[in-house]
Design an enzyme around this catalytic site. Structure first.
Site, short mmCIF file in Angstrom:
data_model
loop_
_atom_site.label_atom_id
_atom_site.label_comp_id
_atom_site.label_asym_id
_atom_site.label_seq_id
_atom_site.Cartn_x
_atom_site.Cartn_y
_atom_site.Cartn_z
N ASP A 66 58.22 54.23 82.67
CA ASP A 66 59.42 54.30 81.82
C ASP A 66 59.49 55.59 80.99
O ASP A 66 59.66 55.55 79.78
CB ASP A 66 59.46 53.10 80.85
CG ASP A 66 59.19 51.78 81.52
OD1 ASP A 66 59.71 51.57 82.63
OD2 ASP A 66 58.48 50.94 80.95
N GLU A 275 69.12 47.33 83.73
CA GLU A 275 68.26 47.76 82.63
C GLU A 275 68.12 49.29 82.67
O GLU A 275 68.70 49.96 83.51
CB GLU A 275 66.87 47.11 82.73
CG GLU A 275 66.10 47.52 83.98
CD GLU A 275 64.77 46.78 84.13
OE1 GLU A 275 64.45 45.92 83.28
OE2 GLU A 275 64.06 47.06 85.11
#
Length: 372
Positions: A66, A275
């Site tokens: 991420d 997301e």
């Protein structure tokens, strides 16, 4: 990752292939071990196999995912998740992503030496936190650096917190409470040319966004988002206050539209938001990019305003190895780059490694699709 094609070969080619295979099997490879919680060094055979990847992991000593990248003081700082082996079985709520802290990384330029600045913030340092420090982001304003992070509170509900430091590398000190009006995961902060900052956030399934449809957390809501011919659930956006610690006004849902100007449907799983939202600006246009989750694409939509509505444009990146996909996009020295992750080092979807490659555009500003 796609299975290789199985092709029939003539007998002569088959014999040659078997001979080559036997030779390869007799080749010795050297294995070096590290700590149990860190990736292993690649062998010579692994190095050859790694050529199938577009780019190599930026860090091999720890697992990272991420990556939120920013240019501060003409240096690239990366704010990733820090994956660990927690021994928790996989499930759709993501309990196996049991991260405890953040390591901040930096490099002078893409391709340069990576510096790991160590632990910048841990769950134990956050007064209201319970577990699971997921994907963070960072921003800078008036001499202070801000680290935005999602973590489950002591009631196991994801909230977004903020921590501050005078250094982009931390360590960061967390505020005593989460940001009022925040929920779900994946905060991404964009600062426009006029100085106004916006936070984009939200994630389905384990990110709990589907539990906030009535304006408050609903523990009895389904584990997954609505499906079928209904509008998809979208990311949230909120203007940030001058102190960068609060929302200046109500948080609202982003609109993502199709080419006909109609909202994307929940059934449109290859285009709808799941997301990992990110916003960047190019030639006056606002590009909102995000992950489609269970269909494993990175896609994007554009708008003339930072708050949308956004019109879907296309795919940025095809599926990586591993279940999740999450990214950030920056400009450095006139080139654009996309930071992302896959599972090259471990082969396990919860033990990931961050990467970077150049982001290229067509003459009309459209983004060329990347095959990772």
């Amino acid at each position: 990752m796609r299975n290789p094609l199985k092709l029939k070969a003539p007998a002569s080619a088959l014999a040659a292939s078997l001979a080559l295979l036997a030779a390869c099997q007799s080749t010795e490879t050297k294995q070096e071990t590290t700590a149990a919680t860190a990736p292993t060094e690649t062998s010579k055979a692994d190095t050859a196999a790694a050529k199938k990847y577009l780019s190599e992991p930026l860090v091999k000593e720890i697992y990272t995912a991420d990556p939120s990248a920013h240019v501060f003081n003409n240096k690239i700082y990366i704010y990733p998740s820090h994956d660990i082996e927690a021994g928790i079985p996989e499930n759709d709520k993501g309990d196996h992503f049991a991260m405890n802290d953040y390591h901040i990384l930096s490099m002078d330029s893409v391709g340069g030496k990576i510096t790991d600045h160590g632990v910048a913030l841990a769950v134990k340092d956050i007064p209201w936190a319970g577990r699971q420090l997921w994907a963070p982001d960072a921003a800078f304003k008036n001499g202070t650096y801000y680290l935005y992070f999602p973590v489950k509170d002591k009631q196991d509900v994801f909230r977004i917190g903020v921590a501050t430091s005078k250094s982009p590398a931390g360590p960061f000190e967390a505020e005593a409470t989460p940001m009022a009006g925040s929920f779900s995961i994946d905060p991404a902060v964009f600062q426009d040319t006029d100085g106004q900052a916006y936070m984009y956030f939200g994630g389905l399934w384990g990110g709990q966004l589907q539990r906030w449809q009535k304006g408050a957390y609903d523990a009895n809501a389904p584990e997954k988002e609505p499906n079928g011919a209904v509008p998809a659930l979208n990311a949230r956006v909120g203007k940030l206050s001058g102190d960068m610690k609060h929302f200046d006004g109500p948080v609202r849902e982003i609109q993502i539209l199709d080419e006909a100007g109609k909202p994307l449907l929940a059934s449109d799983t290859k285009r709808r938001f799941f997301e990992g939202g990110w916003l960047h600006k190019y030639q006056g246009k606002y590009y909102f990019s995000y992950s489609t989750g269970d269909t494993h694409l990175l896609v994007y939509a554009t708008s003339d305003k930072p708050t949308g509505p956004f019109t879907y444009q296309g795919v940025i990146m095809e599926p990586v190895q591993g279940w999740t996909t999450h990214h950030s996009i920056i400009e450095k020295n006139g080139k654009w780059y996309i930071f992302y992750h896959d599972t090259q080092l471990s082969g396990k979807t919860w033990l990931r490694n961050i990467k970077v490659t150049e982001l290229k555009r067509r003459a009309d500003g459209g983004i060329e699709t990347i095959v990772p």
